[in-house]
Design an enzyme around this catalytic site. Structure first.
Site, PDB file in Angstrom:
ATOM      1  N   CYS A  81       0.835  -1.206   0.000  1.00  0.00           N
ATOM      2  CA  CYS A  81       0.000   0.000   0.000  1.00  0.00           C
ATOM      3  C   CYS A  81       0.871   1.259   0.000  1.00  0.00           C
ATOM      4  O   CYS A  81       1.754   1.395   0.847  1.00  0.00           O
ATOM      5  CB  CYS A  81      -0.919   0.004   1.217  1.00  0.00           C
ATOM      6  N   CYS A  88       0.184   4.302   0.868  1.00  0.00           N
ATOM      7  CA  CYS A  88      -0.409   5.403   1.653  1.00  0.00           C
ATOM      8  C   CYS A  88       0.649   6.412   2.099  1.00  0.00           C
ATOM      9  O   CYS A  88       0.482   7.624   1.938  1.00  0.00           O
ATOM     10  CB  CYS A  88      -1.130   4.843   2.883  1.00  0.00           C
ATOM     11  N   ASP A 116       8.739  45.797  -6.923  1.00  0.00           N
ATOM     12  CA  ASP A 116       8.238  47.123  -7.268  1.00  0.00           C
ATOM     13  C   ASP A 116       8.711  48.049  -6.151  1.00  0.00           C
ATOM     14  O   ASP A 116       8.927  47.595  -5.020  1.00  0.00           O
ATOM     15  CB  ASP A 116       6.708  47.084  -7.345  1.00  0.00           C
ATOM     16  N   ASP A 134       2.270  45.721  -5.494  1.00  0.00           N
ATOM     17  CA  ASP A 134       1.057  46.061  -4.757  1.00  0.00           C
ATOM     18  C   ASP A 134       0.024  46.786  -5.601  1.00  0.00           C
ATOM     19  O   ASP A 134      -1.083  47.042  -5.138  1.00  0.00           O
ATOM     20  CB  ASP A 134       1.402  46.941  -3.541  1.00  0.00           C
TER      21      ASP A 134
END
Length: 766
Positions: free
Chosen positions: A416, A418, A460, A657
């Site tokens: 498995c 998992c 910026d 922004d």
């Protein structure tokens, strides 16, 4: 996908998904149904979302399919009320889901209605909760101790069966074997039932099917005691997986509880208690000392310390007064405040954070997608290897069947995946929860993985590296123009503008007691300035170079502007047609932590660059004081082209922004919006910094790198344990009960390893 009128977007909460294979099992089973498309399953958000053509398959069929696999399911809006109580998600007549979505969003409400199967516990559902097997999490179990949950009761039940069998063997050895057989069959029956259900849905390789084959096979080779022990250990592993998965989800649930359930609504001279969910934009609420603020808003009366740590992680309360913005969930610490609601409950800061965290699972990391593909062929390969181990030695070399059947069964339990599949989403969820508590929002695993690979950060300038609130430092009239006349014309041109430089000029005029001249027909000169009809004649506020080209500035004025710019100031020229009026210089101070942020980025091997529309001299002055590179005179399209170019050489992060930053934010490997920025920037960006701290940029990269390191560790643990026990099982050094411990133990180890990220402090330099 809503091409057909009969197609509906449907949203459910699915309880009991403890690992990645659970989500894969549900997704594959549901996707096979006719009329189902765009299936998305989130483990940590416990969400199933899909597009359904109800003419082909009804919602009740979806729910029945999920329940048949052993999971709980209910329409999302009902689950939101129980599990992610977000007071303030919508108007009373518009219930909303856990993420803060109003369900009046263009989706058919029928996709959220309770069908008959959802309103009562069906037999199939009852058989999954409280009976032995792969028992899944029941929402009613949340907040209980492990032994009070369905899984806990299962462990106790199987332990009693095993204990009874050992007692019987001790007292009556001749029938002891049959006691273990009975314990094994009783314990594995519900597991076999769900294995058969998955098989009918085209999924032969599930942990339930491997468990069933291993347990029944062990009985046939007279290993009844070990088979019963394996069933018990499987149940214990399920409890541990459930506890670990629940811990990983607690961070998301805790966010929803930050917003108070009620608010004190101010009506005239009176206040009355109302549900926070009912607040609308424009209403005013009273927030008493010690209360949490019930909505995003603006203070209209009162001054007090506001503890924003629940939202931004900022530990020191900040003094807030009239005109200041406040977040829902923040705590008023000192004096009563009156707050005008500025955002609906479905759009407040907490709701947006939850929405980001929940929806982020859709933006899966490339590593996660690879592991998902890998796991799909991994398990069939393991089954094939187990079959060879069972058949080849006895048939080719005359080895005893019982020995090699036993070893083959042990291999099945190792098969498995998992632990492997949960290794990535558990780490991503923990990292996002840690970030959200500190105001660092990232929209999914893909963003985290990209941020971890960033080589260049581009900033910026205005509002990002600087406060975005420039103030006028110098007013220099030309000729016979007075300072008041210069300000009156400049203020007239800038009236109505929200640009930071315009606001600085308007504030200076106001402080000087100068009234702006009446103006009209204002329009922007893209990247150059503004022109308007002021006092009956055209007037300009522009860059010195534009003014020079249009007769609005002479050589002496240009030299003065150059001096201002070399001092790090931004200079604008004010003029009428061919008539210079003067210069206005402004300075926008760098944020206090900007220099430290650049230092941290440099220490992390990340290059920092300013991208600004300012002239080279002003940019050089700011960049020199902060210690980073710069690119000046950049229009929005120039920023976009620059980021596209350097993006071909490595990962690039853009911080901005404003609306003009949106294209560059989208183009970058990771676009990050400052929390004070425009909604356009926040929606366009891949991540957001709520605290407006520049040092949160290196913190975001640090957290992303820690998450990816954690993922690598988890994958190593998962694959390493599998590899070791595959070899030892084939060699006969380990048996069935060790194999099941290796499987569930690996899942628990990986999840607990991921949970370490919840305690990670991304602000600490390593």
């Amino acid at each position: 996908m809503t091409g057909s009128r009969s197609e509906t977007s449907c949203d459910w909460t699915v309880s009991g998904m403890d690992c990645g294979s659970c989500a894969t099992k549900i997704k594959d089973a549901v996707a096979r149904l006719p009329g189902v498309s765009s299936v998305e399953v989130g483990i940590m958000s416990e969400r199933l979302r899909l597009t359904l053509d109800e003419a082909q398959t009804g919602r009740d069929k979806i729910e029945k399919t999920v329940r048949a696999l052993g999971y709980g399911i209910e329409p999302r809006k009902a689950a939101a009320k129980k599990d992610f109580v977000l007071p303030g998600a919508a108007q009373k007549d518009e219930p909303e889901d856990a993420a803060g979505h109003s369900q009046d969003d263009g989706h058919d409400h029928a996709g959220h209605d309770h069908g008959p199967a959802a309103t009562t516990s069906s037999k199939s559902n009852e058989s999954c909760h409280g009976s032995p097997g792969h028992v899944h999490d029941d929402p009613a179990d949340r907040g209980k101790r492990w032994y009070q949950t369905g899984k806990g009761k299962l462990v106790i039940f199987t332990a009693l069966l095993l204990g009874a069998a050992w007692t019987i063997e001790y007292l009556a050895p001749e029938i002891g074997k049959w006691a273990f057989v009975a314990a094994c069959l009783i314990g594995v029956a519900p597991v076999a039932q769900r294995a058969f259900a998955a098989l009918r849905m085209g999924q032969p390789f599930t942990i339930e099917s491997l468990m069933t084959i291993a347990a029944i096979g062990a009985l046939f080779i007279n290993a009844a005691e070990e088979a019963a022990l394996v069933v018990f250990l499987f149940a214990v592993g399920e409890v541990l997986e459930g506890v670990a998965a629940g811990k990983a989800r607690d961070g998301i649930r805790a966010l929803a509880n930050l917003v108070p359930k009620t608010a004190q609504l101010v009506t005239g001279d009176t206040t009355r208690e109302v549900p926070a969910a009912s607040l609308t934009i424009g209403q005013t609420v009273l927030v008493r000392p010690g209360d949490r603020i019930p909505a995003d808003g603006e203070i209209v009366d009162g001054t007090s310390g506001v503890d924003e740590s629940p939202v931004t992680g900022e530990s020191v309360p900040k003094t807030r007064g009239p005109g200041d913005a406040v977040f829902a969930g923040a705590i008023n610490t000192e004096a009563a405040l009156r707050v005008k609601v500025t955002k609906g409950a479905e759009d407040n800061t907490i709701a947006r954070i939850i929405r980001l965290v929940e929806e982020a699972e859709e933006a899966r990391a490339p590593t996660e997608r690879f592991i998902d593909r890998f796991s799909r062929w991994y398990m069939p390969v393991i089954v094939a290897v187990a079959a060879l181990v069972v058949l080849v030695p006895p048939l080719a070399f005359g080895q005893p069947w019982d020995t090699w059947v036993y070893r083959g069964l042990a291999l099945l339990l190792i098969g498995c995946p998992c632990a492997l599949v949960i290794s990535v989403p558990a780490s991503i969820a923990s990292a996002m929860s840690t970030g959200a508590r500190r105001g660092l929002l990232m929209k999914g695993g893909a963003v985290i993985e990209a941020a971890a690979k960033v080589d260049v950060v581009t900033f910026d300038k205005t509002g990002t590296l600087t406060h975005g609130r420039p103030h006028v430092t110098d007013v220099v009239p030309v000729g016979s123009t007075t300072e008041a006349e210069l300000l009156a014309v400049a203020a007239g041109v800038e009236t109505g503008s929200s640009h930071p430089l315009a606001i600085a000029i308007l504030n200076k005029a106001k402080d000087a007691g100068v009234s702006a001249l009446p103006s009209q027909d204002a329009k922007a000169l893209m990247g150059k300035g503004v022109v308007a009809t002021v006092g009956g004649a055209v007037a300009y506020v522009s860059s010195p170079h534009y003014a020079m080209e249009h007769g609005g500035l002479d050589g002496l004025g240009l030299r003065q502007a150059t001096i201002f710019e070399e001092d790090g100031k931004t200079a604008v020229a004010v003029f009428r047609e061919k008539t210079p009026l003067g210069l206005i210089a402004m300075r926008d101070e760098p944020r206090a932590d900007a220099k430290d942020a650049v230092r941290q980025l440099t220490a992390m091997g990340v290059t920092s660059v300013i991208l600004t529309g300012d002239n080279p001299r002003t940019a050089a002055a700011i960049a020199g004081s902060l210690g980073l590179k710069f690119e000046a005179d950049m229009m929005p399209e120039d920023k976009l082209a620059y980021i596209r170019e350097i993006g071909t050489k490595g990962g690039v992060m853009m911080i901005g922004d404003g609306i003009n930053d949106a294209p560059a934010l989208k183009q970058a490997s990771v676009g990050v919006a400052m929390g004070s920025g425009t909604d356009v920037a926040l929606e366009t960006a891949d991540a957001a910094i709520l605290r407006d701290r520049v040092t949160d940029i290196p913190a975001t990269i640090r957290l992303s790198r820690a998450a990816m390191a954690n993922i690598r560790q988890n994958v190593t643990i998962a694959l390493g344990l599998k590899a070791v026990f595959l070899v030892t099982s084939v060699l006969g050094l380990t048996g069935l009960w060790i194999a099941i411990l290796a499987d569930t133990g690996a899942t628990v180890l990986v999840t607990l390893s991921a949970l370490r990220l919840l305690r990670f402090n991304p602000e600490r330099e390593s």
